[in-house]
Write a protein that holds these residues in place. Sequence first.
Motif, PDB file in Angstrom:
ATOM      1  N   SER A 154      15.861 -11.118  -7.566  1.00  0.00           N
ATOM      2  CA  SER A 154      16.857 -10.683  -8.586  1.00  0.00           C
ATOM      3  C   SER A 154      16.199 -10.128  -9.365  1.00  0.00           C
ATOM      4  O   SER A 154      17.539  -9.092  -9.986  1.00  0.00           O
ATOM      5  N   ASP A 155      15.697 -10.288 -10.244  1.00  0.00           N
ATOM      6  CA  ASP A 155      14.955  -8.668 -11.157  1.00  0.00           C
ATOM      7  C   ASP A 155      14.936  -7.305 -10.340  1.00  0.00           C
ATOM      8  O   ASP A 155      15.957  -6.005 -10.895  1.00  0.00           O
ATOM      9  N   ILE A 156      15.040  -7.061  -9.096  1.00  0.00           N
ATOM     10  CA  ILE A 156      15.329  -5.779  -8.412  1.00  0.00           C
ATOM     11  C   ILE A 156      16.485  -6.210  -8.435  1.00  0.00           C
ATOM     12  O   ILE A 156      17.138  -4.762  -8.569  1.00  0.00           O
ATOM     13  N   PHE A 157      17.471  -6.979  -7.980  1.00  0.00           N
ATOM     14  CA  PHE A 157      19.070  -6.528  -8.413  1.00  0.00           C
ATOM     15  C   PHE A 157      19.393  -6.159  -9.473  1.00  0.00           C
ATOM     16  O   PHE A 157      20.694  -5.105  -8.735  1.00  0.00           O
ATOM     17  N   MET A 158      19.385  -6.885 -10.107  1.00  0.00           N
ATOM     18  CA  MET A 158      19.523  -6.050 -11.627  1.00  0.00           C
ATOM     19  C   MET A 158      19.598  -5.322 -12.093  1.00  0.00           C
ATOM     20  O   MET A 158      20.545  -4.065 -12.318  1.00  0.00           O
ATOM     21  N   THR A 159      17.909  -4.607 -11.744  1.00  0.00           N
ATOM     22  CA  THR A 159      17.476  -3.244 -12.335  1.00  0.00           C
ATOM     23  C   THR A 159      18.329  -1.910 -11.345  1.00  0.00           C
ATOM     24  O   THR A 159      18.706  -1.160 -11.880  1.00  0.00           O
ATOM     25  N   LYS A 160      18.276  -2.776  -9.828  1.00  0.00           N
ATOM     26  CA  LYS A 160      19.213  -1.820  -8.978  1.00  0.00           C
ATOM     27  C   LYS A 160      20.630  -1.013  -9.471  1.00  0.00           C
ATOM     28  O   LYS A 160      21.162  -0.036  -9.891  1.00  0.00           O
ATOM     29  N   LEU A 161      21.250  -2.673 -10.129  1.00  0.00           N
ATOM     30  CA  LEU A 161      22.492  -2.405 -11.080  1.00  0.00           C
ATOM     31  C   LEU A 161      23.037  -1.191 -11.404  1.00  0.00           C
ATOM     32  O   LEU A 161      23.366  -0.734 -12.025  1.00  0.00           O
ATOM     33  N   ALA A 162      21.377  -1.492 -12.843  1.00  0.00           N
ATOM     34  CA  ALA A 162      21.460  -1.123 -14.167  1.00  0.00           C
ATOM     35  C   ALA A 162      21.309   0.187 -13.745  1.00  0.00           C
ATOM     36  O   ALA A 162      21.581   1.352 -14.598  1.00  0.00           O
ATOM     37  N   GLU A 163      20.061   1.130 -12.977  1.00  0.00           N
ATOM     38  CA  GLU A 163      20.346   2.440 -12.331  1.00  0.00           C
ATOM     39  C   GLU A 163      21.486   2.623 -11.866  1.00  0.00           C
ATOM     40  O   GLU A 163      21.423   3.862 -12.119  1.00  0.00           O
ATOM     41  N   LYS A 164      22.181   1.805 -11.438  1.00  0.00           N
ATOM     42  CA  LYS A 164      23.706   2.321 -11.356  1.00  0.00           C
ATOM     43  C   LYS A 164      24.537   3.032 -12.154  1.00  0.00           C
ATOM     44  O   LYS A 164      25.950   3.301 -12.115  1.00  0.00           O
ATOM     45  N   GLY A 165      24.414   2.410 -13.572  1.00  0.00           N
ATOM     46  CA  GLY A 165      24.992   2.302 -14.937  1.00  0.00           C
ATOM     47  C   GLY A 165      25.549   1.035 -15.484  1.00  0.00           C
ATOM     48  O   GLY A 165      26.615   1.455 -16.666  1.00  0.00           O
ATOM     49  N   LEU A 166      25.099  -0.517 -14.466  1.00  0.00           N
ATOM     50  CA  LEU A 166      26.000  -1.061 -15.290  1.00  0.00           C
ATOM     51  C   LEU A 166      25.519  -1.453 -16.939  1.00  0.00           C
ATOM     52  O   LEU A 166      24.008  -1.237 -16.636  1.00  0.00           O
ATOM     53  N   LYS A 167      25.997  -1.751 -17.450  1.00  0.00           N
ATOM     54  CA  LYS A 167      25.527  -2.225 -18.872  1.00  0.00           C
ATOM     55  C   LYS A 167      25.535  -3.221 -19.250  1.00  0.00           C
ATOM     56  O   LYS A 167      26.558  -3.843 -19.245  1.00  0.00           O
ATOM     57  N   PHE A 168      24.225  -3.990 -19.176  1.00  0.00           N
ATOM     58  CA  PHE A 168      24.436  -5.653 -19.273  1.00  0.00           C
ATOM     59  C   PHE A 168      23.245  -5.530 -20.625  1.00  0.00           C
ATOM     60  O   PHE A 168      21.968  -4.667 -21.147  1.00  0.00           O
ATOM     61  N   THR A 169      22.954  -7.029 -20.868  1.00  0.00           N
ATOM     62  CA  THR A 169      21.614  -7.636 -22.095  1.00  0.00           C
ATOM     63  C   THR A 169      20.432  -8.234 -20.554  1.00  0.00           C
ATOM     64  O   THR A 169      20.442  -8.868 -20.636  1.00  0.00           O
ATOM     65  N   PRO A 170      18.762  -7.547 -20.694  1.00  0.00           N
ATOM     66  CA  PRO A 170      18.939  -8.428 -20.059  1.00  0.00           C
ATOM     67  C   PRO A 170      18.003  -9.950 -20.375  1.00  0.00           C
ATOM     68  O   PRO A 170      17.416  -9.245 -21.420  1.00  0.00           O
ATOM     69  N   ALA A 171      17.872 -10.514 -19.744  1.00  0.00           N
ATOM     70  CA  ALA A 171      16.746 -11.671 -20.804  1.00  0.00           C
ATOM     71  C   ALA A 171      16.589 -12.242 -19.303  1.00  0.00           C
ATOM     72  O   ALA A 171      16.624 -12.789 -18.624  1.00  0.00           O
ATOM     73  N   GLU A 172      15.189 -11.800 -19.063  1.00  0.00           N
ATOM     74  CA  GLU A 172      13.870 -12.307 -18.451  1.00  0.00           C
ATOM     75  C   GLU A 172      12.587 -13.438 -18.812  1.00  0.00           C
ATOM     76  O   GLU A 172      12.106 -13.697 -19.805  1.00  0.00           O
ATOM     77  N   PHE A 173      12.151 -13.774 -17.080  1.00  0.00           N
ATOM     78  CA  PHE A 173      12.046 -15.500 -18.276  1.00  0.00           C
ATOM     79  C   PHE A 173      10.810 -15.610 -16.996  1.00  0.00           C
ATOM     80  O   PHE A 173      11.022 -15.169 -15.654  1.00  0.00           O
ATOM     81  N   ASP A 174       9.408 -15.783 -17.022  1.00  0.00           N
ATOM     82  CA  ASP A 174       8.924 -16.305 -16.199  1.00  0.00           C
ATOM     83  C   ASP A 174       9.134 -17.331 -14.779  1.00  0.00           C
ATOM     84  O   ASP A 174       8.205 -17.135 -13.609  1.00  0.00           O
ATOM     85  N   LYS A 175       9.886 -18.018 -15.236  1.00  0.00           N
ATOM     86  CA  LYS A 175      10.328 -19.233 -14.510  1.00  0.00           C
ATOM     87  C   LYS A 175      11.744 -19.821 -14.192  1.00  0.00           C
ATOM     88  O   LYS A 175      11.982 -19.044 -15.139  1.00  0.00           O
ATOM     89  N   VAL A 176      12.015 -19.428 -13.182  1.00  0.00           N
ATOM     90  CA  VAL A 176      13.926 -19.568 -12.860  1.00  0.00           C
ATOM     91  C   VAL A 176      14.558 -20.958 -13.446  1.00  0.00           C
ATOM     92  O   VAL A 176      15.641 -20.298 -13.821  1.00  0.00           O
ATOM     93  N   ILE A 177      13.726 -21.776 -13.738  1.00  0.00           N
ATOM     94  CA  ILE A 177      14.041 -22.712 -14.219  1.00  0.00           C
ATOM     95  C   ILE A 177      14.759 -22.795 -15.630  1.00  0.00           C
ATOM     96  O   ILE A 177      15.343 -23.084 -16.753  1.00  0.00           O
ATOM     97  N   ASN A 178      13.896 -21.598 -16.425  1.00  0.00           N
ATOM     98  CA  ASN A 178      14.340 -21.201 -17.889  1.00  0.00           C
ATOM     99  C   ASN A 178      15.015 -20.835 -18.336  1.00  0.00           C
ATOM    100  O   ASN A 178      16.097 -20.549 -19.015  1.00  0.00           O
ATOM    101  N   ALA A 179      15.546 -19.414 -17.021  1.00  0.00           N
ATOM    102  CA  ALA A 179      16.854 -19.106 -16.465  1.00  0.00           C
ATOM    103  C   ALA A 179      18.353 -20.256 -16.628  1.00  0.00           C
ATOM    104  O   ALA A 179      19.088 -19.387 -17.779  1.00  0.00           O
ATOM    105  N   TYR A 180      17.867 -21.107 -15.954  1.00  0.00           N
ATOM    106  CA  TYR A 180      19.454 -22.349 -16.187  1.00  0.00           C
ATOM    107  C   TYR A 180      19.171 -22.566 -17.563  1.00  0.00           C
ATOM    108  O   TYR A 180      20.325 -23.221 -17.735  1.00  0.00           O
TER     109      TYR A 180
END
Length: 264
Positions: A154-180
Amino acid sequence: MKKLLAVVVAAAALLSLASCSKKVEAGEFTIEKGVLKVGMEIGYPPMEYYDADGKTPIGFDIELGKAVAEKLGLKVEFIDTAWDGIFAGLETNKYDCIMSAATITPERLESMEFSTPYVGNGQAIVVKADAGFKPARPEDLVGKTVAYQAETTSDIFMTKLAEKGLKFTPAEFDKVINAYDELKLGRCDAVVSDALVYANYKDDPAFVSTWTGSADEFFGVAIRKGNSALVEKVNAAIKEMVADGSMKELYLKVFGNDLSDTIK
């Protein structure tokens, strides 16, 4: 001649019995005699997480690990490990393999081996059900705060979108349950996670998935480089589970859907 024939038949029967039992010389391809040590991050539902008692590990990879170990004639030991150090633990012999929703990637194949895929997966965008924001594609995340687990696909997916120019604010977590949890509290606009992870939340009225990518990622059992014997044994176990229908039963039990087509 009859005695010789009897000896041959008896030997063949013993060989057949040994083959059917699938037992192996203890320690032949495992770190500890008679034990398959499995590394995983037990905090990634529905793949692996703790039951309500906070002690008993459950989930798809737990069931898979038990089944594979049984087919190898070994006991299984699950070792809870932080995701950011899980592959290093494999290299330093903390466990024999990793069963933890590990996606097979060219980069990972350079430093470790993988079994045949046991399930296919894609990414999903999840938002609050009562939110006015309903992204129909990844590009709709522009200008939004997006939560996801760090150092995952998921991190790789969003990083690739950012590299293609998508502007967003990332909120990264150690566990996926914390993201939810972050999404439920309204502190981010969306979560990007494995579609298989969303399966654990699909019955929660607080969430809705508005986009799911194709199953272009494949989970496999990661095994230390050079341990070809374990790779072969695990592959044989997975193949047998597919053939006898037990893999399908596991898909239905955990995900509520037969995902057999994702690995064909």
